[in-house]
Design a protein around this motif. Structure first.
Motif, short mmCIF file in Angstrom:
data_model
loop_
_atom_site.label_atom_id
_atom_site.label_comp_id
_atom_site.label_asym_id
_atom_site.label_seq_id
_atom_site.Cartn_x
_atom_site.Cartn_y
_atom_site.Cartn_z
N ALA A 162 0.87 -1.18 0.00
CA ALA A 162 0.00 0.00 0.00
C ALA A 162 0.90 1.22 0.00
N GLU A 163 0.80 2.04 -1.03
CA GLU A 163 1.63 3.24 -1.13
C GLU A 163 1.06 4.34 -0.25
N LEU A 164 1.92 4.93 0.58
CA LEU A 164 1.49 5.94 1.54
C LEU A 164 1.68 7.36 1.02
N THR A 165 2.51 7.54 0.01
CA THR A 165 2.78 8.88 -0.55
C THR A 165 2.60 8.84 -2.06
N ASP A 166 2.55 10.04 -2.67
CA ASP A 166 2.19 10.14 -4.09
C ASP A 166 3.37 10.17 -5.04
N GLU A 181 -6.92 -2.67 16.17
CA GLU A 181 -7.14 -2.64 14.71
C GLU A 181 -6.44 -1.47 14.04
N ASP A 182 -5.66 -0.71 14.80
CA ASP A 182 -5.02 0.48 14.25
C ASP A 182 -3.57 0.22 13.89
N VAL A 183 -3.18 0.70 12.71
CA VAL A 183 -1.82 0.51 12.19
C VAL A 183 -1.15 1.88 12.12
N TYR A 184 -0.03 2.01 12.83
CA TYR A 184 0.71 3.27 12.88
C TYR A 184 2.03 3.10 12.13
N VAL A 185 2.32 4.03 11.24
CA VAL A 185 3.58 4.04 10.48
C VAL A 185 4.19 5.43 10.62
N VAL A 186 5.52 5.48 10.74
CA VAL A 186 6.19 6.78 10.84
C VAL A 186 7.35 6.84 9.85
N GLY A 187 7.70 8.07 9.45
CA GLY A 187 8.80 8.27 8.53
C GLY A 187 8.90 9.73 8.14
N ASN A 188 9.08 9.94 6.86
CA ASN A 188 9.13 11.32 6.37
C ASN A 188 8.64 11.38 4.94
N ASP A 189 8.08 12.51 4.60
CA ASP A 189 7.66 12.80 3.24
C ASP A 189 8.39 14.05 2.81
N GLY A 190 9.44 13.89 2.02
CA GLY A 190 10.33 15.00 1.73
C GLY A 190 11.04 15.42 3.00
N THR A 195 3.50 10.93 10.32
CA THR A 195 2.97 9.67 10.81
C THR A 195 1.70 9.35 10.04
N TRP A 196 1.47 8.07 9.83
CA TRP A 196 0.24 7.61 9.20
C TRP A 196 -0.51 6.71 10.18
N LYS A 197 -1.80 6.94 10.34
CA LYS A 197 -2.64 6.05 11.11
C LYS A 197 -3.69 5.49 10.17
N ASN A 198 -3.61 4.18 9.96
CA ASN A 198 -4.52 3.50 9.04
C ASN A 198 -4.52 4.16 7.66
N GLY A 199 -3.32 4.57 7.24
CA GLY A 199 -3.14 5.12 5.91
C GLY A 199 -3.33 6.61 5.78
N LEU A 200 -3.86 7.26 6.83
CA LEU A 200 -4.08 8.71 6.78
C LEU A 200 -2.89 9.42 7.40
N SER A 201 -2.34 10.41 6.70
CA SER A 201 -1.11 11.06 7.13
C SER A 201 -1.39 12.27 8.01
#
Length: 452
Positions: A162-166, A181-190, A195-201
């Motif tokens: 699942a791509e998180l950025t465009d 049921e919640d999935v948390y992802v962290v990183g950077n966009d540029g 952070t993304w929670k269930n795909g929402l940044s």
């Protein structure tokens, strides 16, 4: 149980005291003269059994519900492994007892083997399927894959991307954590920490004057979300912790000129963050962890060292990373402040421990070394100090391990392999099974892993 046992008959029904819906494999004690093997089932206070004759391996049991016949169940004489048959909406699972149970019926002694089978009445096949699905584990992997000229932050769930950025900026997903049921992802966009929670940044806030940053690690407990990372003012890195979106600066920059937070762990009211800070005197990065913002130096100032990952169990704090000394970069495990253990075997000049996970008494550490003969990077897993070089896929030249997770008896390592000049996001299971998340067409890496 009630009386009225008539051995040798084809079918019989008996009344006895209700002890719940229980199915039990019963065999008589050797030497009493009756070697019939029977399966007895209680349904609504009645016992119904049909079987063939003595010493047959296979028996057939009639199943009753509300005094109506709902089907037959073929049983095989293998009480060590049990039965897994299902019929007419009835499922059978196992229940082990600690000691044999002896039943006396009409002066004939029977032994109920350690294996008991619990009869579970299900309303429909969907309920059976749903119960089985809870045992299936989902594997979440964070990382990136290149599309065109840009890196796209990506989350793989069971191998599906699942791509998180465009793709308009280089973006990386550095860690993943799952709670309920919640999935948390962290990183950077540029240049933005995110952070993304269930795909929402959600953009993580920057301290006034800072212009960029990245999130490295995430830990969620209850309603609190802890994220470790760094920010930059254009000159130096600043180690930070975001708690529920609020930024906490970890370092006193009167004494330190540069710092990064690489990992976070929370226990009760305590928060632990691992990373490094570069002292002004001497000008060296030093491995450190912060407990509730108070720094704990893992190495004395002098040699270059970095803490990459942290895990807390009971009152013990485990940190992994590496130290550079005498021209050698060596993977390290620290336990409780300055106590440290070299992980490398001494034959390689370059090694690092990147991630740690503890399950019970087992300590798993993922990292890499440079092979002293081939001079190629090799992904490694240390289990309680014993090292394993993780295998390569056909045609791959070298590998790197970035994260480790243990679930039950299984261990998972995330990282990448290099094949034909391209990095391939990879997961190793139990030191051998290899799952490639990408096909090698474009660059890709796996940075974090969580199994639920």
């Amino acid at each position: 149980m009630g009386a009225g046992l008539n051995t040798g008959t084809v079918t019989r029904t008996e009344n006895y005291l209700s002890i719940g819906n229980i199915a039990a494999w019963i065999n008589d004690v050797a030497g009493v003269g009756n070697e019939d093997k029977e399966f007895m089932v209680l349904v609504n206070g009645k016992l119904e059994v049909s079987y063939y004759q003595k010493n047959l391996i296979r028996n057939t049991m009639a199943l009753l519900h509300n005094n109506n016949l709902i089907g037959n169940l073929n049983l095989y004489e293998n009480h060590n492994t049990g039965f897994g048959a299902q019929n007419g909406g009835i499922g059978i699972t196992h229940l082990l007892t600690s000691h044999p149970i002896t039943l006396k019926i009409m002066k004939i002694t029977y032994v109920l083997f350690n294996m008991l089978l619990v009869l579970v009445l299900c309303s429909c096949k969907k309920e059976i399927k749903d119960r089985q699905d809870t045992s299936v584990q989902d594997i979440y992997v964070s990382g990136y894959q290149n599309k065109g000229a840009k890196a796209i932050a990506t989350l793989w769930k069971n191998g599906i991307a699942a791509e998180l950025t465009d793709g308009t900026k280089n973006a990386y997903a550095n860690a993943v954590f799952v709670l309920n049921e919640d999935v948390y992802v962290v990183g950077n966009d540029g240049s933005k920490p995110i952070t993304w929670k269930n795909g929402l940044s959600v953009d993580l806030p920057l301290i006034a004057g800072n212009i960029s940053g990245a999130a490295s690690s995430v830990y969620v407990t209850g309603s609190d979300i802890f994220i470790a990372g760094y920010q930059n003012d254009g000159n130096v890195n600043q180690a930070v912790l975001w708690k529920n979106g609020e930024t906490v600066q970890l370092v006193n920059y009167y004494l330190v000129q540069d710092a990064k937070a690489n990992a976070v762990y929370a226990v009760g009211n305590d928060t632990f963050v691992a990373g490094y800070q570069r002292y002004k005197t001497p000008n060296r990065d030093g491995a450190v962890y912060w407990k509730n913002r108070s720094p704990v130096a893992l190495m004395p100032p002098g040699n270059y060292s970095v803490a990459n990952s942290i895990f807390v169990q009971d009152n013990d704090v485990f940190v992994v990373g590496h130290e550079v000394s005498d021209g050698r970069t060596e993977a390290k495990l620290w336990k409780n402040n300055n106590a440290f253990t070299p992980l490398a075997d001494g034959t390689t000049k370059i090694s690092s421990a990147e991630s740690i996970y503890i399950s019970g008494t087992n300590i798993y550490i993922a990292g890499y070394q440079v092979n002293p003969v081939t001079n190629k990077y090799e992904a490694k897993l240390w289990e309680n100090g014993f090292e394993t070089i993780l295998p390569l896929s056909d045609g791959a030249g070298f590998s790197w391990a970035r994260a480790v997770y243990a679930s039950g008896v299984d261990t998972y390592v995330a990282g990448y392999q290099n094949k034909n000049g391209k990095r391939i996001a990879t997961v190793w299971k139990n030191k051998s099974a290899i799952t490639t998340l990408t096909d090698g067409t474009n660059e890709a890496e796996a940075n974090g892993i969580f199994v639920k």
